[in-house]
Design an enzyme around this catalytic site. Structure first.
Site, PDB file in Angstrom:
ATOM      1  CB  SER A 240      -0.938  -0.055   1.201  1.00 27.96           C
ATOM      2  OG  SER A 240      -1.963   0.875   1.094  1.00 27.96           O
ATOM      3  CG  ASP A 462      -6.259  -2.933  -3.407  1.00 27.18           C
ATOM      4  OD1 ASP A 462      -6.845  -2.151  -2.641  1.00 27.18           O
ATOM      5  OD2 ASP A 462      -5.092  -3.318  -3.217  1.00 27.18           O
ATOM      6  CG  HIS A 490      -5.405  -2.769   0.743  1.00 26.82           C
ATOM      7  ND1 HIS A 490      -4.987  -2.208  -0.435  1.00 26.82           N
ATOM      8  CD2 HIS A 490      -4.700  -2.150   1.732  1.00 26.82           C
ATOM      9  CE1 HIS A 490      -4.069  -1.291  -0.185  1.00 26.82           C
ATOM     10  NE2 HIS A 490      -3.866  -1.246   1.126  1.00 26.82           N
TER      11      HIS A 490
END
Length: 522
Positions: A240, A462, A490
């Site tokens: 991320s 995602d 995610h």
């Protein structure tokens, strides 16, 4: 503001899995090697670590999970870095906290694998602990832990690394309880005032120091960590926001990289408004996928067949009569919305959301607050970690191209039409950085010239780092290679055998995944 929280949710699932193991223990693996340093993939001997102040810190996994993985050792150290890498003459420093997780079965050691879980604001120390329990519990594969020390670090301003803390627990609660779609001007003005009070508090407490929490500074800290652990080249796994941190490192230190995996890409070339809108699109798409699952599997979804209507009806009802919770809070539309956000980070969260919305109709808000508090890192005593304090300090220091308050109000209306559940909230989520009192230090957005191949992993479903970012980041770096997971939630690694095999083979053998490789959802 939506913050990537994948590893926090994985931690919750891991904790439940660990407790489910007989005797509340974790798996034990028989030793198969000496654990001493051995030749790396290039045939040379990797250093065993240059830090001299490593100390046992097995108390950390004990405090998080109840005990450490029985085949792992846990040691900690602190690296002093300049507070401002652009001006190292004033002597001011931050202490960057590290944890080194080492398998007792380690052999043919390649080096260290530095990990960042995202956020910004996520603890790499806690993530390294969670990932140490093995693949069966959602952790790293034995093939990786057998050849790498796992190094977790809390970036500057985060967790155990001189944490920035400037938001009161009451203001955190007020922010999350606020309606996600501030329709009336009075609601909007009140939310602007709340955010102004929060950011001014951060400015009053930290002043000129705020800008030193920027990503560009943290990326330089990573090179200090590389040198401290004694690695000639960096091995890095970033999730991320960790992909932005890795990309920034790759532009600054391209020739100091051995292997880099960026999972859940952020596109550094996007403007603040563009990235916020794409995230609204990503969450809307993920919620639609949840609704489709609910309709297709009604036995698992008590709010079938129309999950979207069930959720929006629950939020509308909460505007008039929020369900009270045992700790004194009420399940306002804001808390319900936060539970929805939380549930979309993992596909397993879908079942929890459906159950939470269903029981809310019966006057039970426990499921809603369980999901919301997992996301927010809110403890049972009503206190928060510094996740969101650090998130603001980093994001707002990074961001220069902020819209005005009036522009945000206009975008709120436009995005509501495009993304009915998430658009308005993602627009108003930009307010803190618009009002931010600190200076700005934007991260670079260019090629990593001279770097080796970098693997950029994307998940088609995602919500937080939409799949569209994957190729964009790979292309920007110039050395990026896309690996796709056709799954939900995610980030992707280590979710399925296909993803694990491709990433592990790259980390261990430096074999880049086949161009265009797409791994199935299951």
């Amino acid at each position: 503001m939506i913050v990537p929280r994948r590893l926090r949710l994985v931690a919750v699932l891991l904790f439940a899995a660990v407790l489910a193991v007989a005797g509340c223990t974790v798996p034990t693996f028989a030793p198969d090697g000496s654990g001493e340093a051995g030749p790396d993939a290039n045939g040379t001997v990797a250093p065993t670590g240059a830090a001299t102040d490593w100390r046992d810190c097995s108390d950390i996994p004990k405090s998080l999970i109840g005990r450490g993985a029985s085949n792992m050792t846990y040691d900690c150290a602190t690296v002093r870095v300049p507070r401002d890498w652009h001006d190292k003459t004033n002597g001011q420093t931050y202490g960057i906290a590290l944890i080194r997780v080492r398998s007792k079965t380690q052999s043919h050691r390649i080096g260290s694998l530095l990990i960042n879980p995202g956020g910004p604001g996520g603890s790499g120390i806690e993530t390294a602990v969670y990932l140490s329990y093995g693949e069966s519990l959602g952790g790293l594969p034995t093939a990786v832990t057998n050849q790498f020390d796992i190094i977790g670090f809390d970036p500057r301003g985060v967790g155990r690394s001189d944490p920035v803390k400037c938001i009161s627990d009451a203001d955190q609660d007020a922010t999350f309880a606020s309606p996600p779609d501030l329709v009336t001007q009075a609601q909007f003005n009140a939310f602007v005032a709340l955010n102004k009070r929060i950011v001014d508090g951060c400015g009053d407490k930290y002043g000129d120091q705020l800008v030193t929490f920027a990503t560009e500074q943290a990326a330089r800290d990573m090179d200090a960590i590389r040198q401290t652990v004694g690695d000639n080249k960096l091995n890095y796994l970033g999730f991320s926001y960790g992909t932005l941190l890795g990309a920034t490192y790759a532009q600054q230190f391209p020739t100091d990289i051995r292997a880099m995996v960026l999972d859940g890409a952020i596109d550094p070339k996007q403007t603040f408004v563009q990235s916020s809108e794409l995230q609204a699109k990503g969450f809307e798409r993920a919620f639609t996928n949840f609704g489709n699952w609910c309709k297709a599997t009604p036995a698992k979804c008590p709010i079938a067949p129309d999950a979207r209507k069930a959720v929006t009806d629950a939020m509308a009802a909460a505007e008039k009569n929020p369900v009270p919770y045992s700790d004194g809070r009420k399940a306002t539309s804001g808390w319900i919305f936060l539970a929805v956000i939380s549930s979309l980070y993992t596909e397993t969260g879908w079942t929890a959301l459906a159950a939470a919305v269903s029981t809310l109709k019966e006057g039970n808000a426990k499921g809603i607050f369980t999901l919301a508090d997992q996301y927010a890192d809110r403890k049972s005593d009503g206190t928060y970690s510094n996740l969101f304090d650090a998130n603001l300090a980093v994001n707002c220091s990074d961001t220069k191209d902020v819209p005005s308050v009036a522009e945000i109000r206009q975008l709120q209306g436009e995005w509501r039409k495009k993304y009915p559940l998430f658009g308005a909230s993602l627009a108003t989520g930009m307010l803190p950085c618009t009002l931010w009192p600190g200076e700005r230090d934007p991260f670079p957005a260019g090629a990593a010239t001279g770097a080796p191949p970098i693997v950029v992993v994307g998940t088609t479903g995602d919500p937080a780092t939409p799949y569209e970012n994957t190729a964009a980041l790979a292309d920007m770096l110039g050395v990026g290679h896309v690996l796709t997971w056709e799954g939900e939630g995610h980030t992707a690694y280590p979710s399925t055998p296909c993803i694990v095999q491709a990433v592990d083979n790259y980390l261990i053998n430096l074999q880049v995944p086949a161009e265009g490789l797409r791994c199935p959802a299951k």
